[in-house]
Enzyme design. Structure first.
Site, short mmCIF file in Angstrom:
data_model
loop_
_atom_site.label_atom_id
_atom_site.label_comp_id
_atom_site.label_asym_id
_atom_site.label_seq_id
_atom_site.Cartn_x
_atom_site.Cartn_y
_atom_site.Cartn_z
N GLU A 53 0.88 -1.25 0.03
CA GLU A 53 -0.07 -0.01 0.16
C GLU A 53 0.83 1.22 0.07
O GLU A 53 0.49 2.29 -0.75
CB GLU A 53 -0.99 -0.17 1.24
CG GLU A 53 -2.21 0.86 1.07
CD GLU A 53 -1.92 2.28 1.26
OE1 GLU A 53 -2.73 3.24 0.72
OE2 GLU A 53 -1.14 2.78 1.95
N ASP A 54 2.00 1.35 0.76
CA ASP A 54 2.91 2.43 0.84
C ASP A 54 4.46 2.29 0.73
O ASP A 54 4.68 0.87 0.88
CB ASP A 54 2.63 3.18 1.99
CG ASP A 54 2.94 4.61 1.73
OD1 ASP A 54 3.32 5.20 0.80
OD2 ASP A 54 2.86 5.45 2.66
N HIS A 114 -0.48 0.65 7.20
CA HIS A 114 -1.25 1.55 6.13
C HIS A 114 -0.07 2.47 5.64
O HIS A 114 0.81 2.19 5.16
CB HIS A 114 -2.46 2.33 6.76
CG HIS A 114 -3.39 2.58 5.51
ND1 HIS A 114 -4.61 3.14 6.03
CD2 HIS A 114 -3.35 2.96 4.30
CE1 HIS A 114 -5.25 3.35 4.75
NE2 HIS A 114 -4.66 3.16 4.06
N ILE A 116 3.06 4.61 5.55
CA ILE A 116 4.68 4.87 6.29
C ILE A 116 5.21 6.12 5.90
O ILE A 116 5.08 6.84 4.89
CB ILE A 116 5.35 3.42 5.99
CG1 ILE A 116 5.50 3.64 4.64
CG2 ILE A 116 4.60 2.27 6.45
CD1 ILE A 116 6.39 2.29 4.08
N ASN A 167 -5.01 7.73 7.53
CA ASN A 167 -4.66 7.07 6.04
C ASN A 167 -3.06 7.05 5.79
O ASN A 167 -2.42 5.99 5.83
CB ASN A 167 -5.27 7.75 4.90
CG ASN A 167 -5.19 6.93 3.66
OD1 ASN A 167 -3.89 6.87 3.02
ND2 ASN A 167 -6.21 6.44 3.08
N ASP A 168 -2.54 8.39 5.96
CA ASP A 168 -1.07 8.35 5.73
C ASP A 168 -0.48 9.40 6.42
O ASP A 168 -1.15 10.27 7.00
CB ASP A 168 -0.92 8.85 4.17
CG ASP A 168 0.24 8.65 3.67
OD1 ASP A 168 1.32 7.77 4.28
OD2 ASP A 168 0.83 9.19 2.65
N ASN A 223 -6.10 11.94 1.64
CA ASN A 223 -5.38 10.45 1.54
C ASN A 223 -3.83 10.46 1.71
O ASN A 223 -3.39 10.88 2.82
CB ASN A 223 -5.97 9.84 0.33
CG ASN A 223 -5.88 8.42 0.22
OD1 ASN A 223 -4.63 7.91 0.23
ND2 ASN A 223 -6.82 7.52 0.25
N ASP A 268 -4.16 8.24 -4.88
CA ASP A 268 -3.96 7.73 -3.63
C ASP A 268 -2.66 8.35 -2.92
O ASP A 268 -2.70 9.46 -2.55
CB ASP A 268 -3.80 6.08 -3.84
CG ASP A 268 -3.98 5.24 -2.44
OD1 ASP A 268 -3.78 5.80 -1.56
OD2 ASP A 268 -4.67 4.24 -2.68
N ASN A 269 -1.66 7.63 -2.76
CA ASN A 269 -0.38 7.96 -2.17
C ASN A 269 0.60 8.91 -3.22
O ASN A 269 0.59 8.66 -4.26
CB ASN A 269 0.39 7.05 -1.61
CG ASN A 269 -0.49 6.26 -0.46
OD1 ASN A 269 -0.82 6.97 0.36
ND2 ASN A 269 -0.26 4.92 -0.16
#
Length: 354
Positions: A53-54, A114, A116, A167-168, A223, A268-269
């Site tokens: 995810e990250d 999730h 990082i 989320n982040d 996000n 997203d990221n």
């Protein structure tokens, strides 16, 4: 008569919900398909089968990868397995991913990583901050990276009443970070209606041991978050609004919005290319396929590069796009010396040499 009125009100309510859902589908480009853009020299990383995810990469080329996220409404291919942090050395000719051992009394069975962020202290000690969702709540875990042993040492868990639906994060000092809240409601059904109604109640907060405060608000779903190379600007992805907010960071940690870059795809990221200052964004071109997963018609993947971020006309180009035949549900892309790692919420991980 009372029953008739109730039925009429129910019918009107259902009609309104239906209209709002159709508007939501149109707003997020639910039926969009992507034209393929695929670099020639790419391959999947065998060890990463349950998402990535990250991703955050040290200046030395060591990449940290969060894997195994269990997130409401999203697919998961290993629901009974705890999440992990993987490490890859991008200096190797054929880099492989290895799961990092965690010591220090951390409850690994409840690990649900999730977003990082890496922080390098003045003495060059490397710390990894991880958004964790044990029992679907939100905490921030702090680990020290032991490079020789290739392991993590658990140091501390951060909890706060404002750290909900996190989320982040992006870390800028010892226990000093910005974090995004992607939903106002923590109940899955309410958060679904929150998106449909476009309530824009989510925010960015700043955390330190001395002060915790909301520094930017009005997002549909805040996000991914990252910082410019000179740490003067903070970049925030609003996934459902399909844009990136460019924020100026002040000495008191407050943020002022300078501009919004519209991208036309769900963002997203975010990461920053250290060589150019460009933003790389992992994107979801067709989110309804992500929410209603069908392996026969999977969600696609998309990576965008945004150049000249602070100019009047930033340049947006596609680095990678796939209809889901190779990579599904892209969430992040991070570069190092002409190499790129592309991660996903629940699927595989792609390594390319550009």
């Amino acid at each position: 008569m009372g029953k008739l009125v109730a039925l009429v009100l129910l019918g009107v309510g259902l009609s309104l919900v239906g209209e709002m859902f159709l508007a939501f589908r149109e707003r997020v480009n639910a039926s969009r398909e992507v034209e393929p853009v695929e670099p020639e020299n790419c391959h999947l990383i065998e060890e990463l089968e349950s998402g990535s995810e990250d991703i955050d990469i040290l200046p030395s080329g060591l990449a940290f990868i969060s894997s195994g996220l269990k997130y409401p409404g999203m697919p998961n291919f290993a629901p009974d397995e705890p999440g992990k942090i993987f490490l890859m050395d991008l200096n190797e000719q054929n880099p492989r991913a290895q799961a990092l051992e965690i010591s220090g009394g951390f409850d690994k069975e409840l690990f649900n990583p999730h977003g990082i962020s890496i922080f390098i202290d003045k003495d060059n000690t490397v710390y990894l901050y991880v958004v964790n969702h044990p029992h679907m709540k939100s905490t921030v875990e702090i680990f020290k990276f032991e490079e020789q042993q290739r392991s993590l040492v658990y140091l501390k868990t951060i909890k706060h009443e404002l750290l909900k639906s996190v989320n982040d994060i992006v870390v800028l000092g010892p226990e000093q970070f910005y974090a995004t809240r992607d939903h106002y409601f923590t109940n899955s059904l309410l958060s679904f209606f929150e998106m449909i109604l476009d309530l824009r109640w989510t925010y960015v907060l700043f955390y330190s041991p001395r002060e915790v405060k909301v520094v930017a608000k009005g997002f549909c779903s805040a996000n991914g978050i990252t910082v410019s190379a000179d740490q003067k600007y903070v970049y925030v992805a609003d996934v459902a609004a399909k844009n990136i907010h460019i924020m100026e960071k002040h000495d008191n940690w407050d943020l002022t919005q300078l501009k919004v870059i519209q991208l036309g795809t769900l963002v997203d990221n975010l990461t920053v290319d250290p060589a150019t200052g460009d933003i790389l964004a992992g994107c979801h071109p067709n989110p309804m396929k992500l929410l209603n997963y069908n392996p026969e018609d999977p969600p696609g993947s998309e990576v965008l590069r945004i150049q000249n971020v602070l100019s009047e006309k930033p340049r947006v180009s596609t680095v990678y796009a796939n209809n889901g035949s190779v990579l599904q549900g892209t969430s992040v892309a991070s570069v190092y010396h002409g190499k790129i790692l592309i991660g996903t919420v629940f699927h595989k991980t792609l390594y390319c040499e550009l």
